[in-house]
Design a protein around this motif. Sequence first.
Motif, PDB file in Angstrom:
ATOM      1  N   ASN A  12     145.649 -87.480  29.468  1.00  0.00           N
ATOM      2  CA  ASN A  12     146.112 -86.338  29.798  1.00  0.00           C
ATOM      3  C   ASN A  12     146.443 -85.458  28.180  1.00  0.00           C
ATOM      4  N   ILE A  14     144.803 -82.544  25.619  1.00  0.00           N
ATOM      5  CA  ILE A  14     144.237 -81.512  25.814  1.00  0.00           C
ATOM      6  C   ILE A  14     143.149 -81.426  24.313  1.00  0.00           C
ATOM      7  N   GLY A 363     141.027 -74.623  25.234  1.00  0.00           N
ATOM      8  CA  GLY A 363     139.967 -74.949  26.370  1.00  0.00           C
ATOM      9  C   GLY A 363     140.213 -74.275  27.256  1.00  0.00           C
ATOM     10  N   PRO A 364     138.920 -73.820  28.094  1.00  0.00           N
ATOM     11  CA  PRO A 364     138.977 -73.181  29.522  1.00  0.00           C
ATOM     12  C   PRO A 364     140.132 -73.693  30.507  1.00  0.00           C
ATOM     13  N   GLN A 365     140.031 -75.023  30.630  1.00  0.00           N
ATOM     14  CA  GLN A 365     140.900 -75.680  31.537  1.00  0.00           C
ATOM     15  C   GLN A 365     142.509 -75.393  31.531  1.00  0.00           C
ATOM     16  N   ALA A 366     142.900 -75.698  30.176  1.00  0.00           N
ATOM     17  CA  ALA A 366     144.209 -75.472  29.584  1.00  0.00           C
ATOM     18  C   ALA A 366     144.591 -73.844  30.092  1.00  0.00           C
ATOM     19  N   ALA A 368     143.201 -71.647  32.025  1.00  0.00           N
ATOM     20  CA  ALA A 368     143.304 -71.427  33.353  1.00  0.00           C
ATOM     21  C   ALA A 368     144.428 -71.967  34.014  1.00  0.00           C
ATOM     22  N   GLU A 369     144.993 -73.036  33.629  1.00  0.00           N
ATOM     23  CA  GLU A 369     146.415 -73.528  34.294  1.00  0.00           C
ATOM     24  C   GLU A 369     147.314 -72.777  34.136  1.00  0.00           C
ATOM     25  N   ASN A 372     147.281 -69.681  36.091  1.00  0.00           N
ATOM     26  CA  ASN A 372     147.474 -69.902  37.399  1.00  0.00           C
ATOM     27  C   ASN A 372     148.775 -70.220  37.521  1.00  0.00           C
TER      28      ASN A 372
END
Length: 578
Positions: A12, A14, A363-366, A368-369, A372
């Motif tokens: 978990n 980042i 990063g793109p994932q964090a 995006a979260e 959202n």
Amino acid sequence: MSENTGFFVAANKIPVGEKYTAIPSQNGLSYTSQRLIEFYIPPNVENFNPQKSYLQFDLDIAQPTGAKETRLQLDELIGGQVLIDTIRIHTGDKTELLEEIRHYPVHVGVKYAYNNSPTLQNLRAINEGAGALVPDTEGSTGTSQSLLTNHKYSPYYQRISADPETTLFTNSNRYTRCKLKLPLHTGIFQNDKIVPNGLMNGLFVTILTAEDKKVFRQLDSVSRERRLLLNPSFHSLNGSTAGPTEWTSGTFSNKIFIKHNNNNWDVDNFPFVVGEEFGLTANYTTEISWTGAAPIIQKIETSGTGANKYIKLTFNASAKPGSTISNAGKFYLYSRSVSYASTYRPTYEMSNCELVLNEIDLGPQAAAEVRNDMSEGKMMVYDFLSVQCYNHSQLKGDRVANIPIPANHQRAKSIICVPTDASVYTEQQQISGSGTYLISEGSDKKLFSSQSGLAGISDRLTEYFFFYDGKNNPSLNVNTSKISAKNSVDAIPILELDKALAQADMPALSMRRFNDNFCIGRALSLNRGAYDMRNKDCRLNVFYQDTVEAPTKDKLWANFVHHIRRINIRANSIQVEV
């Protein structure tokens, strides 16, 4: 232990990338005193690490046209921080003021006076243009240590190495452009949490530059008002160790020789410069008057060999003293270039100003979260330890004062009150220390303040207490009479200040400047806790009851309330809680 779990396996986490991004000022190329410098940090810098971010710029300082030469520099304790008067930080669209710090040099001065160590001081000297202790220019006559003696390795002017030295110490010949790198001592920029800049529509940072006369200092080793025994002293007219000749009253001479004390062995150790006008005094008891003009240095050189090697000063014209100057009389040189000038206003110019940010890529994932969560109506909370300044003026005739502090903050940490000198000084007095607050006497003979308006003064304060939450805090009045007498120390006010500094996240590493920068502190909680000061009447009561010595200076109290601010960030709004 399984393959994917355990102590040595990161889970978990980042992956973070970082880089430095320079944001140039957007409203000009160069700035002088009392100008606004504006920076806009755009939202595309989504996150940055504030503690690794800083302000950088090029600096030029200049003596007044037509003035006698001398060495000038910025404040010895806080360096380039003295150039900032006020900082304001808004959201990018300027709809919310996140924090504002007025009297910024006073705030930084408290931090640098107490949160200080040799390592930190040297780092501030390298990056911020502050003073430093240099063995070659330290005193040898029993004075206290001074940060205002380093003229060999200063960023503001060239080092003198020629022997003999005959070049005038002018702006074009000796002063140089330097680059300073300043951490910003605001709540946001000193926070240990990543700033979600993109979610706040960016940030708008405004800096108001300081007045000219408040930023410049002369060397202590040429000053009449600050540690006179640090200055070079008269040896003779002939440079003879065995038989030094005195300078007899009413006789002309165009040269003198200097004693070896205070490391005055070589030209590059000598603090005076070519073109500097000087006087002589014997521990303030005998002041030399001049028949005609005072001497002005034309050449600095060494003369002789071995034990008979001395620094020799040659004047641009012969001078005639009104009293005899002898080797045994302990006559010290002091600069007259500033203090005896009819007008004197040096200037500074800041150029190529940039706010350098340590940009963090989550990063793109964090990212995006986060987007959202915000779209779902969730709120991000960002806390930081900030400070608010409340002022109160006090006349020197007010022997008892009741100072209101509207510390109406939900999560207050501590209060630090700084009684600054509110007297109006000329540029000459401000720079030379002539007539400013007398910090101490003793081994330094007389030590007048070089930080008038920036540092706190005790000024015969005998006791104080805070009143809030319907009671006195602490329960007994705090006695400060020994500190104010300038010959000892009171333990309780130092302990109270130590606790307040710790709660303000400025832990005291040194208390050496407790009299140079006198402050009154009160921790509102301990162990990193906070205290709700809303709807509480808060006052500082101070007493000046010394029956022998009365206060000498009017004061402007800068009362800093350190507190936790909270920024509530939603998808369509930003709200600040103080």
